[in-house]
Each structure stands twice: as structure tokens, then as C-alpha cells.
Scaffold this motif. Sequence first.
Motif, PDB file in Angstrom:
ATOM      1  N   GLY A  87      34.693  -3.917 127.864  1.00  0.00           N
ATOM      2  CA  GLY A  87      33.696  -4.827 128.411  1.00  0.00           C
ATOM      3  C   GLY A  87      33.082  -4.317 129.689  1.00  0.00           C
ATOM      4  N   THR A  88      33.735  -3.360 130.335  1.00  0.00           N
ATOM      5  CA  THR A  88      33.118  -2.762 131.511  1.00  0.00           C
ATOM      6  C   THR A  88      31.986  -1.843 131.076  1.00  0.00           C
ATOM      7  OG1 THR A  88      34.631  -0.872 131.540  1.00  0.00           O
ATOM      8  CG2 THR A  88      35.333  -2.850 132.716  1.00  0.00           C
ATOM      9  N   LYS A 350      25.330  -5.330 128.955  1.00  0.00           N
ATOM     10  CA  LYS A 350      25.774  -4.153 128.205  1.00  0.00           C
ATOM     11  C   LYS A 350      26.127  -4.527 126.772  1.00  0.00           C
ATOM     12  CE  LYS A 350      29.595  -0.861 127.949  1.00  0.00           C
ATOM     13  NZ  LYS A 350      30.222  -1.479 126.749  1.00  0.00           N
ATOM     14  N   GLY A 351      26.877  -5.619 126.602  1.00  0.00           N
ATOM     15  CA  GLY A 351      27.229  -6.047 125.258  1.00  0.00           C
ATOM     16  C   GLY A 351      26.019  -6.419 124.423  1.00  0.00           C
ATOM     17  N   LEU A 352      25.031  -7.020 125.058  1.00  0.00           N
ATOM     18  CA  LEU A 352      23.810  -7.406 124.345  1.00  0.00           C
ATOM     19  C   LEU A 352      23.034  -6.176 123.892  1.00  0.00           C
ATOM     20  CD1 LEU A 352      22.129  -9.916 123.543  1.00  0.00           C
ATOM     21  CD2 LEU A 352      20.863  -9.609 125.674  1.00  0.00           C
ATOM     22  N   VAL A 371      22.894 -13.022 130.443  1.00  0.00           N
ATOM     23  CA  VAL A 371      21.868 -12.108 130.941  1.00  0.00           C
ATOM     24  C   VAL A 371      21.333 -12.581 132.289  1.00  0.00           C
ATOM     25  CG1 VAL A 371      19.590 -11.157 130.438  1.00  0.00           C
ATOM     26  CG2 VAL A 371      21.267 -11.401 128.608  1.00  0.00           C
ATOM     27  N   LEU A 372      21.402 -13.883 132.527  1.00  0.00           N
ATOM     28  CA  LEU A 372      20.892 -14.449 133.779  1.00  0.00           C
ATOM     29  C   LEU A 372      21.909 -14.383 134.918  1.00  0.00           C
ATOM     30  CD1 LEU A 372      19.197 -17.666 132.322  1.00  0.00           C
ATOM     31  CD2 LEU A 372      18.090 -15.514 132.923  1.00  0.00           C
ATOM     32  N   TRP A 373      23.117 -13.944 134.639  1.00  0.00           N
ATOM     33  CA  TRP A 373      24.152 -13.990 135.662  1.00  0.00           C
ATOM     34  C   TRP A 373      23.897 -13.081 136.861  1.00  0.00           C
ATOM     35  CZ3 TRP A 373      29.294 -14.333 132.366  1.00  0.00           C
ATOM     36  CH2 TRP A 373      29.334 -15.589 131.763  1.00  0.00           C
ATOM     37  N   PRO A 374      23.331 -11.885 136.697  1.00  0.00           N
ATOM     38  CA  PRO A 374      22.993 -11.117 137.911  1.00  0.00           C
ATOM     39  C   PRO A 374      22.030 -11.865 138.832  1.00  0.00           C
ATOM     40  CG  PRO A 374      23.000  -9.674 135.998  1.00  0.00           C
ATOM     41  CD  PRO A 374      23.141 -11.068 135.475  1.00  0.00           C
ATOM     42  N   LEU A 375      21.037 -12.554 138.237  1.00  0.00           N
ATOM     43  CA  LEU A 375      20.143 -13.387 139.038  1.00  0.00           C
ATOM     44  C   LEU A 375      20.920 -14.525 139.691  1.00  0.00           C
ATOM     45  CD1 LEU A 375      17.334 -14.268 140.000  1.00  0.00           C
ATOM     46  CD2 LEU A 375      17.056 -15.479 137.817  1.00  0.00           C
TER      47      LEU A 375
END
Length: 402
Positions: A87-88, A350-352, A371-375
Motif C-alpha cells: 500500500g505504500t 497509487k491504488g487507484l 483521492v481527496l485526502w491530500p487536499l
Amino acid sequence: MEDIDMTGGTTTTARPGTPGRRVDRPSEGTGTPRTPHDGRRAAPPRWPRWVPRVTIAWWTAGALTALVAVLTGRNLPVGASTPDAAGTIVDSVPSSSLTAVLATLGLVGAAHATWMTTRADHPTTRRARAVAVAVSGLAAAAGVVFADTSLLARMGYLPLVLVRAPFDPALADAADQYVAPAFLLQLGVLVALVLLAVTTVLFVRRSSGACEVCGRLDPPADHHAPAPAGGTRAAPSGLVAWGRPAAIVAAIIPCVYAVTRLIWVLGYPLGLDPEMYEQDAGELVAPAVGLSLFALVGAVLTLGLVQRWGEIFPRWIPGLAGRRVPVSLAVVPASVVTVAILPAGLSMIKGLLEMSSSEVLGNWAAFGPGVLWPLWSVALGVATAAYATRRRGTCPTCGRTS
């Protein structure tokens, strides 16, 4: 009449025929710590002195651990040979290569922290400070790739594990994941990055002549000039002005995640392959409820960063009603979540990217909110910094107020 002592920063107010009363104030523009009326000077906090030392020791210990592993032919729990590290961003890279990278990164980080610590008490140029910040940023970017969703997931599952583990053997076994070598390594890397960030801030503050605790510089000479007649309160500016929009964004994103999971709990496979949902429905309910509640509570607490009840405890809280909320009570948990969200978001992206178009369309709810988590991480970090800046008040160390 009023006599002003230009050397001691004190003001003496006296009426004719009466002795003057001395009122201690911080010396203008000097940043001298305030002296209370009993003659004792406010003791400065100790953390600005021990944090850089801990940073050097932490990075050195990590570098030596990785270096010993390289020299003895062993690998740290990272990369392709470590299933727990899946997952990394670098989970497909050979573990031997990543162990060598960690040793190099640790040596660079320790040397950089040592340089900043030894140079902090000496004036430096703006360019030197910019270079120091850039090096710390590169080290942080290199360290983040070793983390995945584990830290954020463990934080979300922790309440559920603590409550149900004594009665559920499966959750009791899951408790072992909190001491898994791969998880502990990721936790150690993120702690190292936080320590390096704090050390960098202290270096910039001390080498630029600012207060190492609050970061304030000497204010302009006319900062006490009265406001124009009939003027209104000035609108917040700078970082504080971004606090409210950042908090709103940081509250909406976890709500999107929570809504998708709660819909699963209600029996509708929103954004999931129906066959997979039917097979795993029983295993999805408990985690979905736990993580959804964790996300919703986090969203509400995030709004507290810009609400009155985030500064004063509400009336319905017994024993604390009307008291001021300690700044650290809001800033520390929010900062921890900010750090945990970023690598989790990068791992989800990455997984997406590794999925086919049909898999993405059929299971978009599993990865889409991530996908929104970095934001989310950036917005929560800005909202937290704005909250801390708005509430810092008069610094007990330097006496500056603006």
C-alpha cells in the motif's frame, strides 16, 4: 500627569500630591520577557531547547538502525518483501534498496538537524534559511513515501478495537497489528518528519531574530496608532484569513467518505461491485460504522477551529462550561491527523492508478473519497495553523502581542 521611563519600558501615572503607581509593560520593540509585579520573570518553555536534541538523536538512531541492517545483509520491513507494507508508494521496490535509502536519508536528516541546531543562535541570511527549509521539505517528501493508510486506519479502528476486542477474537488478533514491525517503522518515520519540521521552524525563528516560541518579530513603530474615527474592526489577514475556508474544506471531505460508508451499512452497494458487496457485506458493517463515526466526529471538531465553542467550552459540558479551551487540546490532535492523512491519500491515489478503467468505475466509492485526502491534509493543516495563530495572545516569553 504621566511620566514615561524610556529605558525601562514602564509607565508611572501620578496625580498631584500622590505617589506614582508603576505598571510593568514589555519594552517596546525589544521582545524582553515581561516581568510580573512580584519581580519574577516568566520562565520560558523548555521544549524549544530539547526538541532539536531529540530530533538529532531520533534521526541518528534511525540511520544507525538502517545502516546496521545494510551491513549485516538484513532488510527493514519496507518494500516488496514485506506484505505488511503493501500500500505504500514504494511497495514494489526491493527491500534491500529501500533499507539503503533509509540509511542515507537518516544520515542526511541527522546532519541537517545538527547544522540547524548549531547555527540557530547565529544570524543567517534569508537565502540560508530558504535552503534549510527546502532541504527539510525534500527530506519530508522522501519520508512520506514509506507510509501508507496504516496509521490513519489504526487511528480510526482504535476505539472499536478497545471496546470490542475483549469480546471479539478477530478484533483481539487485530490488536497485534499495532505492534507490527512495518507499522512501527512507518510511525517512526512520521515522528522523525514531525521533529524535523519543528526543528526547522525553530531554526528559522531564532536565526531571524524572532521569538522562538510565538514566532513574532518586532512590530512596526506605529503598531499602536489609534484606528480612524468611526472605523470598524479590521478583517483578519494573512494565514488567519484562510482559516475559515480551509476548515470548511477539511470538514466536507471526511463527510463525503462517511456518507459512502454509511450507505453501505444501509444495504446499498454504492460505488461497489454488487457481487463483491454480497460476499463481504458482513465484514464491511462494523469497520464502516467505526470509520464513518470517526470521520464525522473529526469533521465536527474541525469546524470548532473556527467556531466560538472551539475557544470556550459550551454550557452543556459539566465542569468546563465557560472555560477557555487550551490551544494544545485542539492543535495537537489536529496536527496528528494532518500528518496521518497525507500518506494515506497518496497510497489511495497509487491504488487507484493501478486499477483498470472498469475496476475504477465499478468500485469508485472504495477509492474515490481517498483521492481527496491530500487536499484534506493541506486544508486541515492550514486551519490548525490559523487557529493557533489567532489564539496565541500575548507571548509569555517575549511579551509581544502582535
